[in-house]
Design an enzyme around this catalytic site. Structure first.
Site, mmCIF file in Angstrom:
data_model
loop_
_atom_site.group_PDB
_atom_site.id
_atom_site.type_symbol
_atom_site.label_atom_id
_atom_site.label_comp_id
_atom_site.label_asym_id
_atom_site.label_seq_id
_atom_site.Cartn_x
_atom_site.Cartn_y
_atom_site.Cartn_z
ATOM 1 N N ASN A 192 0.799 -1.225 0.000
ATOM 2 C CA ASN A 192 0.000 0.000 0.000
ATOM 3 C C ASN A 192 0.834 1.278 0.000
ATOM 4 O O ASN A 192 0.283 2.370 -0.114
ATOM 5 C CB ASN A 192 -0.993 -0.008 1.168
ATOM 6 C CG ASN A 192 -2.110 -1.010 0.917
ATOM 7 O OD1 ASN A 192 -2.209 -1.586 -0.172
ATOM 8 N ND2 ASN A 192 -2.926 -1.258 1.914
ATOM 9 N N ARG B 127 -8.669 -1.925 -7.768
ATOM 10 C CA ARG B 127 -9.253 -0.587 -7.625
ATOM 11 C C ARG B 127 -8.190 0.463 -7.299
ATOM 12 O O ARG B 127 -8.396 1.646 -7.508
ATOM 13 C CB ARG B 127 -10.365 -0.598 -6.604
ATOM 14 C CG ARG B 127 -10.017 -1.321 -5.322
ATOM 15 C CD ARG B 127 -11.109 -1.173 -4.286
ATOM 16 N NE ARG B 127 -11.389 0.228 -4.096
ATOM 17 C CZ ARG B 127 -12.426 0.854 -4.647
ATOM 18 N NH1 ARG B 127 -13.253 0.185 -5.399
ATOM 19 N NH2 ARG B 127 -12.604 2.126 -4.446
ATOM 20 N N CYS C 14 -16.340 -3.449 -3.859
ATOM 21 C CA CYS C 14 -15.634 -4.720 -3.734
ATOM 22 C C CYS C 14 -16.245 -5.453 -2.538
ATOM 23 O O CYS C 14 -17.198 -4.984 -1.926
ATOM 24 C CB CYS C 14 -14.135 -4.498 -3.552
ATOM 25 S SG CYS C 14 -13.726 -3.846 -1.932
ATOM 26 N N ARG D 51 -16.993 1.525 -1.588
ATOM 27 C CA ARG D 51 -15.732 2.166 -1.967
ATOM 28 C C ARG D 51 -15.896 3.356 -2.933
ATOM 29 O O ARG D 51 -15.367 3.364 -4.033
ATOM 30 C CB ARG D 51 -14.763 1.156 -2.567
ATOM 31 C CG ARG D 51 -14.577 -0.154 -1.849
ATOM 32 C CD ARG D 51 -13.821 -0.089 -0.544
ATOM 33 N NE ARG D 51 -12.455 0.322 -0.626
ATOM 34 C CZ ARG D 51 -11.415 -0.489 -0.816
ATOM 35 N NH1 ARG D 51 -11.629 -1.768 -0.986
ATOM 36 N NH2 ARG D 51 -10.174 -0.028 -0.842
ATOM 37 N N PRO D 52 -16.682 4.355 -2.592
ATOM 38 C CA PRO D 52 -16.849 5.501 -3.492
ATOM 39 C C PRO D 52 -15.530 6.256 -3.682
ATOM 40 O O PRO D 52 -14.595 6.077 -2.891
ATOM 41 C CB PRO D 52 -17.870 6.369 -2.765
ATOM 42 C CG PRO D 52 -17.721 6.026 -1.329
ATOM 43 C CD PRO D 52 -17.363 4.560 -1.301
ATOM 44 N N ASP E 230 -15.747 9.762 -4.337
ATOM 45 C CA ASP E 230 -16.223 11.152 -4.395
ATOM 46 C C ASP E 230 -15.185 12.143 -3.869
ATOM 47 O O ASP E 230 -15.051 13.252 -4.387
ATOM 48 C CB ASP E 230 -17.528 11.301 -3.615
ATOM 49 C CG ASP E 230 -17.370 10.850 -2.172
ATOM 50 O OD1 ASP E 230 -16.988 9.687 -1.941
ATOM 51 O OD2 ASP E 230 -17.594 11.675 -1.264
ATOM 52 N N ASP F 265 -7.256 -2.858 8.296
ATOM 53 C CA ASP F 265 -6.573 -3.966 7.606
ATOM 54 C C ASP F 265 -6.037 -5.014 8.571
ATOM 55 O O ASP F 265 -5.536 -6.044 8.136
ATOM 56 C CB ASP F 265 -5.411 -3.447 6.747
ATOM 57 C CG ASP F 265 -5.917 -2.678 5.546
ATOM 58 O OD1 ASP F 265 -5.095 -2.065 4.843
ATOM 59 O OD2 ASP F 265 -7.143 -2.675 5.326
HETATM 60 C C1 EPZ Z 1 -6.679 2.139 1.407
HETATM 61 O O1 EPZ Z 1 -7.861 2.002 0.651
HETATM 62 C C2 EPZ Z 1 -6.011 0.773 1.394
HETATM 63 N N1 EPZ Z 1 -5.694 0.398 0.015
HETATM 64 C C3 EPZ Z 1 -6.940 -0.273 2.019
HETATM 65 O O2 EPZ Z 1 -6.215 -1.486 2.067
HETATM 66 C C4 EPZ Z 1 -7.239 0.173 3.448
HETATM 67 O O3 EPZ Z 1 -8.155 -0.748 4.019
HETATM 68 C C5 EPZ Z 1 -7.867 1.572 3.431
HETATM 69 O O4 EPZ Z 1 -6.971 2.493 2.762
HETATM 70 C C6 EPZ Z 1 -8.133 2.108 4.825
HETATM 71 O O5 EPZ Z 1 -6.947 2.112 5.553
HETATM 72 C C7 EPZ Z 1 -4.603 0.950 -0.573
HETATM 73 O O6 EPZ Z 1 -3.892 1.742 0.017
HETATM 74 C C8 EPZ Z 1 -4.298 0.503 -1.962
HETATM 75 P P1 EPZ Z 1 -10.129 4.929 2.031
HETATM 76 P P2 EPZ Z 1 -8.720 3.318 0.243
HETATM 77 O O7 EPZ Z 1 -10.306 5.821 0.864
HETATM 78 O O8 EPZ Z 1 -7.839 4.477 0.062
HETATM 79 C C9 EPZ Z 1 -14.650 6.135 2.388
HETATM 80 C C10 EPZ Z 1 -5.863 -3.763 1.797
HETATM 81 O O9 EPZ Z 1 -6.373 -4.715 2.415
HETATM 82 N N2 EPZ Z 1 -14.374 6.957 1.184
HETATM 83 O O10 EPZ Z 1 -9.266 5.368 3.159
HETATM 84 O O11 EPZ Z 1 -9.629 2.919 -0.851
HETATM 85 C C11 EPZ Z 1 -14.735 4.665 2.035
HETATM 86 O O12 EPZ Z 1 -16.042 4.330 1.657
HETATM 87 C C12 EPZ Z 1 -6.728 -2.617 1.338
HETATM 88 O O13 EPZ Z 1 -4.630 -3.638 1.552
HETATM 89 C C13 EPZ Z 1 -15.366 7.814 0.718
HETATM 90 O O14 EPZ Z 1 -16.457 7.907 1.277
HETATM 91 O O15 EPZ Z 1 -9.563 3.532 1.564
HETATM 92 C C14 EPZ Z 1 -14.341 3.976 3.307
HETATM 93 O O16 EPZ Z 1 -15.481 3.864 4.135
HETATM 94 C C15 EPZ Z 1 -8.200 -2.885 1.584
HETATM 95 N N3 EPZ Z 1 -15.110 8.551 -0.403
HETATM 96 C C16 EPZ Z 1 -13.356 4.948 3.944
HETATM 97 O O17 EPZ Z 1 -13.517 6.195 3.270
HETATM 98 C C17 EPZ Z 1 -13.917 8.468 -1.067
HETATM 99 O O18 EPZ Z 1 -13.730 9.171 -2.080
HETATM 100 C C18 EPZ Z 1 -11.922 4.509 3.844
HETATM 101 O O19 EPZ Z 1 -11.581 4.497 2.518
HETATM 102 C C19 EPZ Z 1 -12.935 7.585 -0.576
HETATM 103 C C20 EPZ Z 1 -13.186 6.836 0.556
#
Ligand code: EPZ
Length: 418
Positions: A23, A89, A113, A118-119, A121, A302
């Site tokens: 990551n 993604r 997923c 996973r929006p 926005d 995670d």
């Molecule tokens: C990163 O995903 C990691 N992936 C995920 O690891 C990790 O679980 C996650 O961060 C949280 O720590 C990578 O780094 C490649 P977020 P990411 O945007 O960035 C909401 C693994 O197992 N959200 O921090 O996609 C979303 O719905 C993976 O290695 C919005 O609402 O996570 C969620 O509830 C799985 N709008 C929360 O934020 C947005 O535009 C966390 O999502 C973006 C996110």
């Protein structure tokens, strides 16, 4: 498809060398789009997601030099196709760099997923705040802007890839960009440190407010990627659930304090060194604890599935454990499979109550996502008999040579075609 056959019951003892962080590596590789010069990452992890990212970047014009360095002398395409994005993604991470370098990007809209909707926005609203035109057409994000402008933008959630995308987009923007409610994960801070080494002007990374002052161009660099804290805690969990003692290295302090604290609350001894950390399980049973996942520096989502596996055998017939998943809306895919191994888990919404049992029993179980598969492996290490974990392609996305590393510390894990 591969499966893993795990003969449980051995206490695991020994040293595990931890690979670099997927990551961190995923966004770091995308930085190659931001310069015409070579960028050389000395320790790219050998996991499936990295191969997907390298394939995607090649299509955009990033060449792999014989030295192993990446070079994007010029952008060959601004399209991240559905075929690639649907598999990973995290491909969304090319959006910010492409917009910054080429003034345009067409990235297939990542779907949901197994763990949630996973929006994206936050990514899109932030880019619009910098002056980008964003259209959603035919399942693609079509972003355009000749020259992004610095702005103030507050994220409604400290999104990890959202923060990284917006920082990457802002490096060439006119003037200053102030991003608030940013993600503070070590991987985010590392991407900013790498950008600074390339000549970007960034302050505040690692805190909730990051400031970026636009520059005209960035240069190449050489970079060593940080160890993977999630793979590391998975191996410590293997020591905890089998009643053994595991030392992991390399290790960076302050990247997982909440996780070490929870291991200690479970009764494990955890000793941190300058570049390693050792966990020794208690002589008796693990204690039941409460966990609530949160953005960094809180307990990482995670790690939730791996800890749930450990807690299925904590304080049997004693007080139950409680896990509340506050980051993703559907990250209990491992519960049903753990139940098939005899775990006593009740789920109410985003809360799981785990009654410890004396022993788990082996079963044929199925992985549903990356961290759920790790959870099932941990359970198999502790269960009586031979557990079969199917669909380990999920595991291969983020764990490098897992069975080799586990067998080196006393496990009996075999990979087979099924
Ligand atoms: C990163 O995903 C990691 N992936 C995920 O690891 C990790 O679980 C996650 O961060 C949280 O720590 C990578 O780094 C490649 P977020 P990411 O945007 O960035 C909401 C693994 O197992 N959200 O921090 O996609 C979303 O719905 C993976 O290695 C919005 O609402 O996570 C969620 O509830 C799985 N709008 C929360 O934020 C947005 O535009 C966390 O999502 C973006 C996110």
């Amino acid at each position: 498809m591969d499966c893993l056959l795990i003969e449980g019951g051995s206490r695991l003892n020994g040293d595990v060398e931890v690979p670099s962080a997927k990551n961190a590596a995923l966004p770091l590789l995308c930085l190659s789009l931001l310069t015409e010069e070579p960028v050389h990452f000395t320790n790219i992890p050998d996991v499936a997601d990295m191969r997907s990212m390298l394939r995607l970047l090649k299509g955009l014009g990033v060449e792999r030099l014989s030295s192993g360095a990446l070079q994007c002398a010029k952008i060959a395409s601004v399209v991240a196709p559905y075929e690639e994005v649907k598999k990973m993604r995290a491909s969304i991470l090319v959006l910010g760099p492409l917009l910054a370098r080429a003034g345009a990007a067409e990235v297939s809209l990542p779907g949901g997923c197994a763990i949630g909707e996973r929006p994206v926005d936050i990514h899109l609203k932030g880019l619009q705040a910098m002056g980008a035109t964003i259209d959603l057409e035919g399942g693609y994000i079509k972003a355009r802007c000749k020259k992004l402008k610095g702005c103030k933008f507050v994220m409604h959630f400290p999104s990890v890839t959202g923060t990284i995308n917006l920082v990457s987009a802002a490096v060439f923007a006119e003037g200053e960009t102030v991003l608030e409610n940013c993600a503070r994960e070590p991987e985010v801070a590392e991407v900013c440190d790498a950008l600074i080494k390339m000549g970007a002007k960034i302050t505040g990374h690692g805190s909730s407010t990051i400031k970026i002052t636009g520059v005209n161009s960035l240069k190449g660099m050489t970079w060593q990627i940080q160890p993977d804290r999630i793979q590391l805690l998975t191996y410590l969990g293997a020591g905890a659930i089998t009643g053994g003692s595991i030392r992991c290295f390399p290790y960076r302090a302050n990247a997982m304090n909440a996780v070490l604290q929870s291991f200690r609350e479970m009764g494990c001894e955890v000793v941190e060194g300058a570049n390693d950390v050792r966990l020794t399980a208690p002589s008796g049973k693990l204690k039941s604890i409460q966990i609530e996942t949160a953005p960094f520096p809180g307990f990482p989502t995670d790690a939730q599935a791996q800890f749930m596996a450990c807690l299925t055998v904590a304080s049997p017939a004693g007080a139950p454990s409680m896990i509340t998943e506050k980051v993703f809306e559907n990250r209990f895919g491992h519960v049903g499979e753990l139940r098939r191994m005899g775990a006593q888990i009740q789920v109410k919404g985003n809360m799981a109550v785990i009654e410890g049992v004396e022993k788990l029993s082996a079963a044929h179980v199925m992985a549903s996502d990356l961290r759920a598969s790790a959870s099932l492996v941990l359970a198999g290490l502790a269960a009586e008999g031979k557990t079969k974990v199917s669909r380990v392609y999920h595991l291969d996305r983020g764990y490098e040579k897992l069975e080799e590393k586990l067998n080196a510390v006393g496990a009996k894990v075999r990979r087979e075609k099924e």
